[in-house]
Scaffold this active site. Structure first.
Site, PDB file in Angstrom:
ATOM      1  N   SER A  32     -13.374 -14.203  13.631  1.00 40.43           N
ATOM      2  CA  SER A  32     -13.049 -12.917  12.727  1.00 40.43           C
ATOM      3  C   SER A  32     -14.013 -12.010  13.324  1.00 40.43           C
ATOM      4  CB  SER A  32     -13.254 -13.322  11.289  1.00 40.43           C
ATOM      5  OG  SER A  32     -12.689 -12.085  10.606  1.00 40.43           O
TER       6      SER A  32
ATOM      7  N   ASP B 298      -1.415 -14.024  12.164  1.00 41.52           N
ATOM      8  CA  ASP B 298      -2.480 -13.495  11.603  1.00 41.52           C
ATOM      9  C   ASP B 298      -2.028 -12.340  10.844  1.00 41.52           C
ATOM     10  OD1 ASP B 298      -4.618 -12.109  11.344  1.00 41.52           O
ATOM     11  OD2 ASP B 298      -5.702 -13.335  12.518  1.00 41.52           O
TER      12      ASP B 298
ATOM     13  N   HIS C   8      -4.581 -16.105   9.073  1.00 42.02           N
ATOM     14  CA  HIS C   8      -5.797 -15.817   9.711  1.00 42.02           C
ATOM     15  C   HIS C   8      -7.078 -16.880   9.185  1.00 42.02           C
ATOM     16  CE1 HIS C   8      -9.012 -13.027  11.124  1.00 42.02           C
ATOM     17  NE2 HIS C   8      -9.910 -13.276   9.891  1.00 42.02           N
TER      18      HIS C   8
END
Length: 480
Positions: free
Chosen positions: A228, A383, A415
C-alpha cells in the site's frame, strides 16, 4: 495508499546511548528539559522526534553525499516489542527531498534474535572484528499514512509493529531496516522523496554494516518490501534507482511491491466519502508539502468558517494514520474547500494541484526498475482503493522498459485482504532472492522477462496476525 493500521495505538520506547561515527566528530546534545521529553524519558521511552534533539542533523551535513550516516543511536529501543527481535539501532542519514535538495531521514534497524546475533557482543561495543557473516537485509517500508513527523515509524515502532510482517522477517533470520521514507517533514505521497529516502537508507545501513550491525557489508544482500503506502515508496525507489543509486545494483537483489496505488488522482476519488477519507486529507496535505506554491494555494482555498473549515482540515498535521481515519471517516473532503472539488481537480484550480500530483504522485513516469533486480508486484483484482487496471498499465510500462517483473493478480479479496494474503508469497520471493532458495511455488522471470499470473489465494490470517491481535494471549502453537 493506506491501511487501518495499529500505528495510531503506538507511542513508546526508551532512553538510548547516542553514538556518532568517528569521521563525524560530533557530540550529541542531551535532551532538552521540556516537560514532554522529561515525561517520556521518565517512563523509559524516547520522546517524539519533534522533542528529540537527536533528530537534528549535525553541522555541515548538507555537504555530505546521499546515504552518509550522520548519527547512530544504539541500542535504540531498550524495550523490544517486536517478536523475534534481539536489539535495535537507529541511523540518521543524509538524503534528498523531492527536488533533489539536501535532506535527511532516519532508519531503524532490527536485528533478529538468533544464534549468530546472540553470539555477538552488545551493540554499543562495536566489537565485530573477524566475526562477520553475510546476511539478508529487508528494507521494510511501513505504510505510515500520516503527515505528522511524530508519527514516523522510528517513533511509533517503539510500541509494537502493526501487522506482523516484521516478526515474520526476523523469525526467518533476516535483518529488518525500516526507513522514515516521508522525510523530516512527513511529506506523505511525495513519491521522489520516498524513493530517495528508501534508497539512501540502504546506503546508510551498508555503510555501518560491519562496524555497527555485525554483518559483512560486501556479502550481505538487500531487498525492498512495502504494501500500500509502503508499496508506493518501494515502487518509487525502484523507478529512481537506476539514475539515483546505481551503486546499489548487485547489492539490492529484489523488491516486493504490494497493493500499489499508481495514481493519486483516481485513488483520492475512490477513497472519498468512505472510512478512508482521512487518507485523502493526508494525501492532499502531504503531496503539496514540498511545493510552496501549491501548498499556499491549497490552504488559501480552505473555508474560514462553518462545520468544515481550515482548522478542522489542518488538524491532520498532528494525527497518526489511524487518528486521521477516525477523525474524517465518511466525510466528503471537498466540503472543506470554498469551491468544492473543483478547487483541487477542476479547471478553476488552474491545474496547480494536478500538476504536482502528476509530477510526484504517479508511478511509472520515471525509469523502469533496473533489469538486474527482479520485482514482485501483487495486487487484489478487486482492490477498492486503486483499480487493478492501473497496476496492469504500470507493470506493462515497467516491462516495456526492460524490467524483470513477476505480477500476481489475486482474484480473492480486496485491498486489506491482500495485505495478509500476499505475505507468504512475498516471503517465498524474499527467500529466493536473498537466500537462493529453490523451493518457492513461483517462477521469477529471467533478465528482461515478465510474467503475469492470475491467482486465487484465499484469506487465511490465523498465523499471520500481529501479536497485539491476540490481546496478550499466546499465539496458536501451530503458528510457531
Amino acid at each position: 495508499m493506506g491501511q487501518l493500521t495499529a500505528f495510531g495505538l503506538l507511542a513508546s520506547a526508551a532512553t538510548a546511548l547516542a553514538l556518532v561515527l568517528p569521521h563525524d566528530n560530533i557530540t550529541t546534545s542531551p535532551p532538552s528539559p521540556d516537560p514532554i521529553s522529561t515525561a517520556y524519558y521518565a517512563a523509559g521511552y524516547l520522546p517524539p522526534p519533534t522533542y528529540d534533539p537527536w533528530y537534528s542533523p549535525p553541522s555541515g551535513w548538507e555537504s555530505t553525499v546521499p546515504g552518509t550516516p550522520l548519527r547512530i543511536r544504539q541500542p535504540a529501543y531498550p524495550s523490544i516489542n517486536v517478536r523475534g527481535c534481539k536489539d535495535t539501532l537507529q541511523i540518521l542519514y543524509r538524503s534528498s527531498d523531492t527536488h533533489g535538495n539536501a535532506s535527511w531521514s532516519v532508519v531503524t534497524v532490527f536485528r533478529p534474535n538468533d544464534t549468530y546475533f546472540n553470539s555477538l557482543p552488545p551493540l554499543n561495543t562495536k566489537n565485530f572484528a573477524g566475526r562477520l557473516k553475510g546476511r539478508g537485509v529487508v528494507s521494510y517500508q511501513v505504510p505510515s499514512d500520516s503527515v505528522a513527523p511524530d508519527a514516523a515509524p522510528s517513533n511509533l515502532l517503539q510500541g509494537q509493529e502493526p501487522y506482523g510482517e516484521m516478526r515474520d522477517l526476523l523469525m526467518r533470520g533476516w535483518i529488518v531496516a525500516v526507513p522514515d521514507y516521508e522525510g523530516p517533514r512527513a511529506s506523505y505521497c511525495a513519491g521522489a522523496q520516498a524513493g530517495y529516502a528508501t534508497l539512501d537508507a540502504i546506503r546508510a545501513v551498508r555503510a555501518v554494516a560491519g562496524t555497527h550491525v555485525g554483518i559483512d557489508p560486501e556479502s550481505s544482500r538487500y531487498a525492498l518490501w512495502g504494501y500500500s503506502g509502503g508499496g508506493f515508496a518501494a515502487g518509487f525507489a525502484m523507478e529512481l534507482m537506476g539514475r539515483y543509486a546505481p551503486d546499489l545494483i548487485g547489492k539490492l537483489v529484489g523488491a516486493a511491491v504490494g497493493g500499489p496505488s499508481p495514481n493519486l488522482t483516481t485513488v483520492a476519488q475512490a477513497m472519498n466519502k468512505k472510512d478512508t477519507a482521512g487518507l485523502v486529507v493526508a494525501s492532499l496535505v502531504g503531496v503539496v508539502d514540498q511545493w510552496p506554491e501549491a501548498r499556499e494555494y491549497l490552504r488559501s482555498r480552505l473555508k474560514a468558517e462553518g462545520t468544515y473549515n481550515a482548522t478542522g482540515f489542518l488538524k491532520i498535521e498532528k494525527m497518526s494514520g489511524v487518528e486521521a481515519l477516525m477523525a474524517y471517516k465518511d466525510q466528503d473532503v471537498y466540503d472543506y474547500f470554498v469551491g468544492g472539488k473543483s478547487d483541487i481537480w477542476g479547471s478553476e484550480s488552474n491545474g496547480i494541484i494536478q500538476a504536482v500530483v502528476d509530477k510526484d504522485a504517479v508511478m511509472g513516469v520515471h525509469e523502469a526498475p533496473p533489469k538486474e533486480v527482479p520485482v514482485f508486484v501483487y495486487k487484489a483484482a478487486k482492490d477498492e482503493m486503486s483499480a487493478v487496471e492501473e497496476t496492469d498499465v504500470l507493470v506493462e510500462s515497467y516491462c516495456k522498459g526492460g524490467a524483470r517483473v513477476l505480477y500476481h493478480r489475486n482474484h480473492e479479496g480486496g485491498h486489506n485482504d491482500e495485505l495478509w494474503a500476499g505475505r507468504l508469497r512475498t516471503m517465498d520471493f524474499l527467500r529466493t532472492v536473498l537466500d537462493g532458495w529453490t523451493g518457492a511455488n513461483m517462477t521469477i522471470p529471467d533478465v528482461g522477462k515478465c510474467i503475469t499470473e492470475d491467482v486465487k489465494v484465499p484469506l487465511d490470517v490465523t498465523c499471520l496476525l500481529p501479536e497485539w491481535w491476540w490481546g496478550g494471549a499466546p499465539r496458536p502453537a501451530e503458528c510457531g
